[in-house]
Design a protein around this motif. Structure first.
Motif, short mmCIF file in Angstrom:
data_model
loop_
_atom_site.label_atom_id
_atom_site.label_comp_id
_atom_site.label_asym_id
_atom_site.label_seq_id
_atom_site.Cartn_x
_atom_site.Cartn_y
_atom_site.Cartn_z
N ASP A 38 0.87 -1.44 0.17
CA ASP A 38 0.05 -0.16 0.41
C ASP A 38 0.71 1.35 -0.07
O ASP A 38 1.65 1.58 0.55
N LEU A 39 0.75 2.30 -0.75
CA LEU A 39 1.36 3.61 -0.60
C LEU A 39 0.39 4.84 -0.13
O LEU A 39 0.02 5.37 -1.04
N GLY A 40 -0.63 5.07 1.24
CA GLY A 40 -1.67 5.59 1.71
C GLY A 40 -1.64 6.59 1.53
O GLY A 40 -0.09 7.42 1.27
N SER A 41 -2.30 7.57 2.02
CA SER A 41 -2.24 9.01 2.00
C SER A 41 -1.58 9.67 3.04
O SER A 41 -1.54 9.53 4.26
N GLY A 42 -0.58 10.46 2.34
CA GLY A 42 0.17 10.72 3.37
C GLY A 42 2.22 9.91 3.59
O GLY A 42 2.61 10.23 4.14
N SER A 43 1.70 8.99 3.37
CA SER A 43 2.96 8.53 2.65
C SER A 43 4.24 8.27 2.18
O SER A 43 4.82 8.24 2.71
N LEU A 44 4.16 8.98 1.08
CA LEU A 44 5.31 8.98 -0.21
C LEU A 44 5.69 10.05 0.93
O LEU A 44 7.46 9.88 1.02
N GLY A 45 6.19 11.14 1.42
CA GLY A 45 6.46 11.94 2.52
C GLY A 45 7.60 11.09 3.35
O GLY A 45 9.14 11.04 3.39
N ARG A 49 12.47 8.85 4.19
CA ARG A 49 13.21 9.12 5.10
C ARG A 49 13.77 7.40 5.08
O ARG A 49 14.90 7.21 5.87
N TYR A 50 13.74 6.60 5.21
CA TYR A 50 14.09 4.83 4.86
C TYR A 50 14.85 4.60 4.12
O TYR A 50 15.85 3.64 3.91
N MET A 51 14.10 5.11 2.72
CA MET A 51 14.81 4.61 1.16
C MET A 51 14.26 6.16 0.24
O MET A 51 13.80 6.61 0.19
N ASP A 52 15.10 5.97 -0.91
CA ASP A 52 15.30 6.34 -1.88
C ASP A 52 14.21 5.90 -2.84
O ASP A 52 14.02 4.43 -3.39
N PRO A 66 -8.78 5.40 -0.88
CA PRO A 66 -7.51 6.50 -1.19
C PRO A 66 -6.86 6.34 0.10
O PRO A 66 -4.94 6.58 -0.28
N ASP A 67 -6.95 6.36 0.70
CA ASP A 67 -5.80 5.76 2.43
C ASP A 67 -5.12 5.05 2.23
O ASP A 67 -3.73 4.22 3.12
N HIS A 68 -5.29 3.58 0.81
CA HIS A 68 -4.12 2.88 1.10
C HIS A 68 -3.46 2.67 -0.24
O HIS A 68 -2.38 2.51 -0.80
N CYS A 69 -3.75 3.63 -1.52
CA CYS A 69 -3.49 4.42 -2.77
C CYS A 69 -3.22 5.37 -3.29
O CYS A 69 -2.70 5.74 -4.15
N MET A 70 -3.37 6.71 -2.88
CA MET A 70 -3.04 8.20 -3.21
C MET A 70 -2.54 8.39 -3.18
O MET A 70 -1.91 9.55 -4.34
N ASP A 71 -1.46 8.21 -2.61
CA ASP A 71 -0.13 8.70 -2.91
C ASP A 71 0.93 8.35 -4.61
O ASP A 71 2.28 8.42 -4.72
N LEU A 72 0.31 7.42 -4.66
CA LEU A 72 1.24 7.00 -6.18
C LEU A 72 0.72 8.00 -6.76
O LEU A 72 1.64 7.94 -8.14
N CYS A 73 -0.60 9.52 -6.89
CA CYS A 73 -0.72 10.03 -7.43
C CYS A 73 0.69 11.15 -7.24
O CYS A 73 1.75 11.70 -8.10
N GLY A 74 1.88 11.01 -6.42
CA GLY A 74 2.51 11.35 -5.92
C GLY A 74 3.45 11.32 -6.81
O GLY A 74 5.10 12.02 -7.16
N LEU A 75 3.64 10.12 -6.34
CA LEU A 75 4.65 8.83 -6.75
C LEU A 75 5.34 9.40 -8.42
O LEU A 75 6.17 9.63 -9.46
N HIS A 76 3.99 9.83 -9.56
CA HIS A 76 3.58 9.21 -10.50
C HIS A 76 4.69 11.04 -10.55
O HIS A 76 5.39 10.97 -11.73
N GLY A 85 16.16 13.28 -14.57
CA GLY A 85 15.41 12.17 -15.55
C GLY A 85 15.34 11.35 -14.12
O GLY A 85 15.58 11.29 -13.74
N TRP A 86 14.06 10.46 -14.40
CA TRP A 86 14.32 9.10 -13.24
C TRP A 86 14.68 8.19 -13.37
O TRP A 86 15.31 7.70 -12.43
N ASN A 87 15.21 7.34 -14.70
CA ASN A 87 16.51 7.03 -15.60
C ASN A 87 16.07 5.07 -14.93
O ASN A 87 17.73 4.76 -14.22
N ARG A 88 15.35 5.71 -14.57
CA ARG A 88 15.31 3.65 -13.80
C ARG A 88 13.90 3.22 -14.57
O ARG A 88 13.19 4.07 -15.98
N ASP A 89 13.60 1.53 -14.77
CA ASP A 89 12.16 1.16 -15.26
C ASP A 89 11.04 1.78 -14.45
O ASP A 89 11.06 2.10 -13.66
#
Length: 286
Positions: A38-45, A49-52, A66-76, A85-89
């Protein structure tokens, strides 16, 4: 296998935690693999702290609230608009069949191409294992008021110095009420990360949405899970109450997920709990 609690607040971010997001790490003998449940609301920030973000190997979604998926929008945004550049798959995403369209709609994008340029979307097939590095992830349907909701069973095979291989099992409930699928997903798990959003006497008359602490304990006992880690507790639910309820129905190791704590997940080892287990209370209310 290690489990880091990125976010564990139920239904929406709380003052001490984002919504649901769990970082799971295992080593295949060559490198660490990092997946997100999951990647819920507020989690992306907080995740940063723990990984690139570029080291995410895959994201596995339990369902599309949304509380389980909505931060996919931020990751986008992080993937698509990185000036260097993302330079990854593309980031691999497993979830319900509607995931790609739901994310495009949430961000106001046309469905074609939507976020397909940034994410490799894959749809769950119930009980069909997904292999990734040292992980095997299996989605089992559970009871929650959305078209597709799954509990996730994560098995990790890690080589040891003596040449043997250690297999550990983490079960994650997603959001669910009691059901046979949840017991199936958590069968003999070394750790059962289980939601407990409701309270007996207040919410137990609501069927098919969430577990109380008592119900979570019943599911863990029926599954034979070795440890129970309660999560997805909303700000209006008292942590001590759900812990006391769970203790009535489950006799194994019991704790409450706290954002920022990392747990080891393997049988017969104290690392199944944090080095200094937090008291069963909400640290934001101390």
């Amino acid at each position: 296998m290690k489990l880091t609690i990125v976010g564990c607040s139920g239904s929406f971010p709380g003052p001490g935690s984002p919504a649901s997001c769990y970082l799971v790490t295992a080593h295949d003998g060559f490198r660490p693999w990092r997946i997100l449940l999951d990647l819920g609301s507020g989690s992306l920030g907080v995740l940063q702290r723990y990984m690139d973000l570029k080291d995410i190997d895959a994201i596995f979604l339990s369902h599309l609230h949304p509380d389980h998926c909505m931060d996919l929008c931020g990751l986008h945004v992080a993937v698509h608009w990185d000036p260097a550049g993302w330079n990854r798959d593309r980031v691999t995403v497993w979830g319900p069949a509607a995931t790609a369209d739901r994310m495009a709609t949430a961000y106001g994008l046309p469905l074609d191409p939507g976020m397909h340029e940034d994410f490799d979307f894959n749809s769950w097939a119930a009980r069909e294992p997904v292999e990734l590095g040292p992980f095997t992830i299996t989605a089992v349907p559970v009871r929650h008021p959305v078209e597709e909701a799954y509990a996730l069973r994560v098995e990790a095979r890690e080589p040891l110095a003596d040449g043997s291989v250690r297999t550990s099992v983490l079960a994650y409930s997603g959001d669910t009420d009691t059901c046979d699928g949840l017991i199936e997903a958590a069968a003999d798990a070394d750790m059962f990360l289980c939601e407990a959003a409701f309270e007996e006497g207040r919410d137990d008359g609501i069927d098919g949405v969430h577990l109380t602490g008592k119900r979570a304990g019943e599911m863990a006992t029926a599954a034979g899970a070795r440890r129970l880690l309660l999560t997805h507790v909303p700000v209006w639910t008292d942590i001590n109450t759900v812990v006391d309820e769970a203790r009535e129905t489950y006799g194994g190791g019991l704790a409450v997920a706290v954002s920022g704590v990392t747990y080891g997940v393997w049988s017969g080892d104290r690392l199944g709990e944090p080095a200094d287990p937090p008291e069963a209370k909400d640290p934001t209310r101390a």
